[in-house]
Design a protein around this motif. Structure first.
Motif, PDB file in Angstrom:
ATOM      1  N   VAL A  11       0.855  -1.181   0.000  1.00 61.11           N
ATOM      2  CA  VAL A  11       0.000   0.000   0.000  1.00 61.11           C
ATOM      3  C   VAL A  11       0.898   1.241   0.000  1.00 61.11           C
ATOM      4  CG1 VAL A  11      -1.828   1.269   1.216  1.00 61.11           C
ATOM      5  CG2 VAL A  11      -1.805  -1.250   1.246  1.00 61.11           C
ATOM      6  N   PRO A  12       1.084   1.889  -1.159  1.00 59.42           N
ATOM      7  CA  PRO A  12       1.894   3.113  -1.189  1.00 59.42           C
ATOM      8  C   PRO A  12       1.126   4.263  -0.547  1.00 59.42           C
ATOM      9  CG  PRO A  12       0.961   2.665  -3.356  1.00 59.42           C
ATOM     10  CD  PRO A  12       0.580   1.504  -2.483  1.00 59.42           C
ATOM     11  N   PHE A 104       2.792 -13.940  -6.355  1.00 55.76           N
ATOM     12  CA  PHE A 104       1.977 -12.788  -6.701  1.00 55.76           C
ATOM     13  C   PHE A 104       1.821 -11.876  -5.490  1.00 55.76           C
ATOM     14  CE2 PHE A 104       0.555 -15.483 -10.228  1.00 55.76           C
ATOM     15  CZ  PHE A 104       0.540 -14.557 -11.265  1.00 55.76           C
ATOM     16  N   VAL A 105       1.892 -10.572  -5.736  1.00 52.09           N
ATOM     17  CA  VAL A 105       1.647  -9.575  -4.703  1.00 52.09           C
ATOM     18  C   VAL A 105       0.606  -8.582  -5.228  1.00 52.09           C
ATOM     19  CG1 VAL A 105       3.934  -9.766  -3.665  1.00 52.09           C
ATOM     20  CG2 VAL A 105       3.551  -8.100  -5.492  1.00 52.09           C
ATOM     21  N   LEU A 106      -0.153  -8.033  -4.311  1.00 46.86           N
ATOM     22  CA  LEU A 106      -1.160  -7.031  -4.632  1.00 46.86           C
ATOM     23  C   LEU A 106      -0.600  -5.641  -4.393  1.00 46.86           C
ATOM     24  CD1 LEU A 106      -3.964  -8.804  -2.624  1.00 46.86           C
ATOM     25  CD2 LEU A 106      -4.161  -8.369  -5.087  1.00 46.86           C
ATOM     26  N   VAL A 107      -1.025  -4.673  -5.183  1.00 45.09           N
ATOM     27  CA  VAL A 107      -0.724  -3.267  -4.915  1.00 45.09           C
ATOM     28  C   VAL A 107      -2.062  -2.530  -4.884  1.00 45.09           C
ATOM     29  CG1 VAL A 107       0.511  -1.196  -5.609  1.00 45.09           C
ATOM     30  CG2 VAL A 107       1.472  -3.453  -6.139  1.00 45.09           C
ATOM     31  N   HIS A 108      -2.314  -1.820  -3.784  1.00 50.87           N
ATOM     32  CA  HIS A 108      -3.611  -1.149  -3.612  1.00 50.87           C
ATOM     33  C   HIS A 108      -3.398   0.274  -3.121  1.00 50.87           C
ATOM     34  CE1 HIS A 108      -7.875  -0.746  -3.157  1.00 50.87           C
ATOM     35  NE2 HIS A 108      -7.828  -0.608  -1.848  1.00 50.87           N
ATOM     36  N   ASP A 109      -4.162   1.203  -3.687  1.00 49.73           N
ATOM     37  CA  ASP A 109      -4.075   2.608  -3.295  1.00 49.73           C
ATOM     38  C   ASP A 109      -4.608   2.812  -1.880  1.00 49.73           C
ATOM     39  OD1 ASP A 109      -3.087   3.390  -5.787  1.00 49.73           O
ATOM     40  OD2 ASP A 109      -5.096   3.701  -6.605  1.00 49.73           O
ATOM     41  N   ALA A 110      -3.877   3.605  -1.091  1.00 49.71           N
ATOM     42  CA  ALA A 110      -4.326   3.920   0.265  1.00 49.71           C
ATOM     43  C   ALA A 110      -5.612   4.733   0.265  1.00 49.71           C
ATOM     44  CB  ALA A 110      -3.228   4.689   1.003  1.00 49.71           C
ATOM     45  N   ALA A 111      -5.872   5.438  -0.827  1.00 49.77           N
ATOM     46  CA  ALA A 111      -7.063   6.286  -0.919  1.00 49.77           C
ATOM     47  C   ALA A 111      -8.190   5.623  -1.701  1.00 49.77           C
ATOM     48  CB  ALA A 111      -6.703   7.633  -1.538  1.00 49.77           C
ATOM     49  N   ARG A 112      -8.183   4.289  -1.785  1.00 52.18           N
ATOM     50  CA  ARG A 112      -9.326   3.547  -2.325  1.00 52.18           C
ATOM     51  C   ARG A 112      -9.911   2.719  -1.182  1.00 52.18           C
ATOM     52  NH1 ARG A 112      -9.897   3.651  -7.989  1.00 52.18           N
ATOM     53  NH2 ARG A 112      -7.947   4.228  -9.029  1.00 52.18           N
ATOM     54  N   PRO A 113     -10.819   3.318  -0.412  1.00 53.42           N
ATOM     55  CA  PRO A 113     -11.282   2.660   0.814  1.00 53.42           C
ATOM     56  C   PRO A 113     -12.481   1.739   0.640  1.00 53.42           C
ATOM     57  CG  PRO A 113     -12.185   4.874   0.700  1.00 53.42           C
ATOM     58  CD  PRO A 113     -11.321   4.698  -0.531  1.00 53.42           C
TER      59      PRO A 113
END
Length: 241
Positions: A11-12, A104-113
């Protein structure tokens, strides 16, 4: 104990959300008693297919509450970078040694709640069966106009086959690391992880997700999320267990 097939999530969260305005980075604005990043982490970590989260923070972030566990799963942190891509790369490099290069790794936006479990489950299932990986996305449904320099309409663009990229996005750890490094070394500012993979000649799979998985970019987006939670009647709390 981790279950076979679980994925780590990155989570960036090192950005300041300049388009949002205000002195507080948008990922820490509270809705229903929780900062946005807590909603995003809760959505990820409460899913049985997610093993833990690596959060990439600004080195001088004074707002991080110090969570080390959410939904009974580990929350780790590392120093992010100047750009989103730099932060994702830092998160990939900081993952525990147990995370293999081909996992596999997930990348998810911190501002997608507002991520739905059904969408995340579909992404994990279909993405793992693709040789490259996959992203959540939504078909473009609006009519698209091309603007001229004077602000007038120069034409109408066909919307068929156009999709809006969402997150999470799912790729193998080493492949994504190499793709982001290659973009960085070429001086290319990639706006999502799929773009980095595309530059390597790869074609990630599009998995349709709910359009309510929107990113909080403006105060109007924040009000929209408040409305969604009110309609849901959701009482949310972050923490272990």
């Amino acid at each position: 104990m981790p279950r076979p097939g679980q994925a780590w999530a990155i989570v960036p969260a090192a950005g300041y959300g300049t388009r949002f305005g205000g002195g507080l980075p948008k990922q820490y604005v509270e809705v229903a008693g929780m900062p946005l990043i807590a909603h995003a982490l809760e959505a990820l970590l409460s899913h049985p297919g997610v093993r833990g989260a690596m959060v990439a923070l600004s080195a001088d972030d004074p707002h991080w509450p110090g969570w080390d566990e959410i939904a009974g799963k580990p929350v780790l942190r590392c120093a992010g970078g100047e750009s989103r891509a730099d932060s994702v790369l830092a998160g990939l490099q900081a993952l525990p040694e147990e995370v293999r290069a081909d996992e596999f790794v997930l990348v998810h936006d911190a501002a997608r709640p507002n991520l739905r479990h059904d969408d995340l489950g579909a992404l994990l299932e279909r993405g793992r069966n693709d040789p490259v990986g996959a992203i959540l996305a939504a078909p473009v449904r609006d009519t698209l106009k091309r603007a001229g320099d004077d602000g007038g309409i120069d034409g109408t663009e066909p919307r068929e086959r156009l999709w809006r990229a969402l997150t999470p996005q799912l790729f193998r750890r080493l492949q994504l690391t190499r793709a982001l490094e290659a973009a960085r070394d070429a001086g290319i500012a990639v706006t999502d992880d799929a773009m980095a993979m595309e530059r390597q000649g790869m074609r990630p799979l599009l998995v349709e997700g709910d359009e309510e998985n929107f990113k909080i970019t403006t105060p109007a987006d924040l009000e929209r999320f408040r409305f969604v939670l009110a309609q849901r009647g959701q009482d949310v709390r972050v923490g272990g267990g």
